[in-house]
Design an enzyme around this catalytic site. Structure first.
Site, mmCIF file in Angstrom:
data_model
loop_
_atom_site.group_PDB
_atom_site.id
_atom_site.type_symbol
_atom_site.label_atom_id
_atom_site.label_comp_id
_atom_site.label_asym_id
_atom_site.label_seq_id
_atom_site.Cartn_x
_atom_site.Cartn_y
_atom_site.Cartn_z
ATOM 1 N N THR A 1 16.753 -17.871 -8.506
ATOM 2 C CA THR A 1 16.411 -19.238 -8.899
ATOM 3 C C THR A 1 16.652 -19.519 -10.381
ATOM 4 O O THR A 1 17.045 -20.618 -10.749
ATOM 5 C CB THR A 1 14.913 -19.479 -8.579
ATOM 6 O OG1 THR A 1 14.742 -19.259 -7.184
ATOM 7 C CG2 THR A 1 14.467 -20.867 -8.922
ATOM 8 N N ASP B 1 21.470 -13.812 -3.910
ATOM 9 C CA ASP B 1 20.062 -14.147 -3.662
ATOM 10 C C ASP B 1 19.367 -12.817 -3.419
ATOM 11 O O ASP B 1 19.901 -11.945 -2.717
ATOM 12 C CB ASP B 1 19.946 -15.041 -2.423
ATOM 13 C CG ASP B 1 18.514 -15.514 -2.211
ATOM 14 O OD1 ASP B 1 18.233 -16.687 -2.485
ATOM 15 O OD2 ASP B 1 17.675 -14.690 -1.779
ATOM 16 N N SER B 2 18.192 -12.651 -3.973
ATOM 17 C CA SER B 2 17.614 -11.303 -3.954
ATOM 18 C C SER B 2 17.259 -10.826 -2.547
ATOM 19 O O SER B 2 17.042 -9.647 -2.333
ATOM 20 C CB SER B 2 16.422 -11.203 -4.900
ATOM 21 O OG SER B 2 15.281 -11.761 -4.334
ATOM 22 N N THR C 1 13.203 -13.504 -7.634
ATOM 23 C CA THR C 1 11.861 -12.900 -7.676
ATOM 24 C C THR C 1 11.490 -12.208 -6.361
ATOM 25 O O THR C 1 10.670 -11.301 -6.352
ATOM 26 C CB THR C 1 10.786 -13.973 -7.974
ATOM 27 O OG1 THR C 1 10.875 -14.996 -6.974
ATOM 28 C CG2 THR C 1 10.980 -14.571 -9.342
ATOM 29 N N THR D 1 4.166 -5.897 -7.790
ATOM 30 C CA THR D 1 4.366 -6.524 -6.480
ATOM 31 C C THR D 1 4.445 -8.037 -6.663
ATOM 32 O O THR D 1 3.673 -8.597 -7.445
ATOM 33 C CB THR D 1 3.136 -6.214 -5.583
ATOM 34 O OG1 THR D 1 3.079 -4.809 -5.385
ATOM 35 C CG2 THR D 1 3.211 -6.896 -4.240
HETATM 36 N N1 ASP Z 1 15.312 -16.767 -3.197
HETATM 37 C C1 ASP Z 1 15.250 -16.486 -4.597
HETATM 38 C C2 ASP Z 1 15.598 -15.030 -4.800
HETATM 39 O O1 ASP Z 1 14.756 -14.178 -4.711
HETATM 40 C C3 ASP Z 1 13.914 -16.810 -5.126
HETATM 41 C C4 ASP Z 1 13.727 -16.566 -6.592
HETATM 42 O O2 ASP Z 1 14.624 -16.316 -7.363
HETATM 43 O O3 ASP Z 1 12.586 -16.670 -7.015
HETATM 44 O O4 ASP Z 1 16.739 -14.724 -5.021
#
Ligand code: ASP
Length: 341
Positions: free
Chosen positions: A13, A57-58, A89, A165
């Protein structure tokens, strides 16, 4: 000589903006990060950046990508004083925990951060997270880095990566580390918690072990778990280790079929690591009868490890140890401050 920090943008994000046409989040060209965060020009250290192509994307992170981050760190290790890894995240705690085990002879900060709101939005938390992460990654005292370990900075706290976490999908304070104090707390000042920061004595050349063995499973125990489900998981083809998420201080059902299935799996060579489902506290199998049975069945204690750390530590140990004996010894040891023992 000015200090130098490298940003490695992997995705997530933090590097996104809202596309007014589709009203959905799309990545922006990270090469233009200075346009989005003009404050970067005001640092008295050099900030360079490199971007994954394609960005990830993670949810799509995996050990192969962890290895790619490792290669970037190796290639740039001597050129920079610190690193900031920007990452989604959702699985940041897995990637950062994994890298804490994979990195050898680390004597520089590797600070992971990301954001809940995209950089392109007015109320974004990304700007502050990035700016503070860069500050931490560049901070040295008497020629030594303040935090020479892999860590996660989010909102106002710096945590040891393998203790962290993600617990909140909405709040800006999205991460916690219940079993280990923050390495730094950020308000008007950045207050480092010196006694809790790893002081590495490793002296060799920095490198990242990239072999991770993914024959690892995660099994969360719940009341009413079906026998066929348990047996199907424990007998999954190729499975070499399983993280058993248990109740409280490491307790599980005492039904005969449950314990027999675990015992049989252990006898067949499966490594079973007992990790509590609770966010805080540690596994103590000898405390209740419901835990003693697991101990007797040959289950290992995960002590106060997080699930993210347990999974990645097992992948690392299975990929890099010479023997089962070595794995067993290392499961009962803190390798990078991931457990208190
Ligand atoms: N879907 C995103 C990810 O983890 C969410 C984020 O970055 O917070 O890649």
């Amino acid at each position: 000589m000015k200090r130098r920090v490298l940003i490695i943008y992997t995705g997530g994000t933090i590097g996104m903006v809202n596309d007014p046409e589709t009203n959905s989040l799309v990545p922006f060209d990270f090469e233009l990060i200075e346009e989005k965060v003009p404050e970067l020009k005001r640092f008295d250290f050099v900030v360079d950046s490199t971007t994954f192509n394609p960005i990830i994307d993670s949810s799509d992170m995996n050990p192969e990508v962890w290895g790619k981050i490792g290669v970037l760190l190796e290639e740039n290790y001597d050129l920079y004083d610190g690193f900031v890894v920007l990452h989604g995240t959702d699985t940041m705690a897995y990637t950062a925990s994994a890298l804490s085990f994979m990195a050898y002879n680390l004597r520089k900060p590797i600070v992971f951060t990301g954001s809940q709101l995209p950089m392109g939005t007015l109320r974004t938390d990304g700007k502050e997270n990035l700016i503070t992460a860069l500050d931490i990654a560049s901070t040295y005292q008497d020629g030594l880095p303040m935090v020479p370990e892999v860590c996660i900075f989010f909102q106002d706290k710096l945590f040891r990566a393998n203790r962290t976490t993600k617990y909140n999908a909405e709040h800006f304070r999205a991460f916690r580390s219940d079993n280990y104090p923050p390495l730094a707390e950020v308000g008007i000042h950045i207050k480092y918690n010196h006694p809790y920061i790893l002081n590495t004595e490793e002296k060799g050349e920095f490198f990242v072990a990239k072999k991770m063995n993914t024959n690892v499973g995660l099994l969360k125990v719940f009341p009413g778990m079906d026998r066929s489900f348990l047996e199907a998981v424990l007998n999954a083809p190729g499975l070499e280790a399983v993280v058993l998420e248990t109740f409280g201080s490491g307790n599980a059902p005492t039904k005969k079929w449950f314990l027999e299935a675990i015992e049989k799996a252990v006898q067949n060579g499966l490594i079973v690591l007992n990790v509590t489902q609770c966010l805080a506290g540690h596994v103590e199998m000898s405390r209740y009868e419901t835990g003693v049975h697991l101990l007797e069945a040959g289950v290992f204690s995960g002590y106060d490890i997080t699930t993210e750390s347990a999974i990645t530590k097992l992948m690392y140990l299975l990929g890099n140890c010479e023997s089962k004996e070595e794995i067993k010894v290392k499961l009962n040891k803190s390798l990078k401050g991931e457990i208190y023992i």
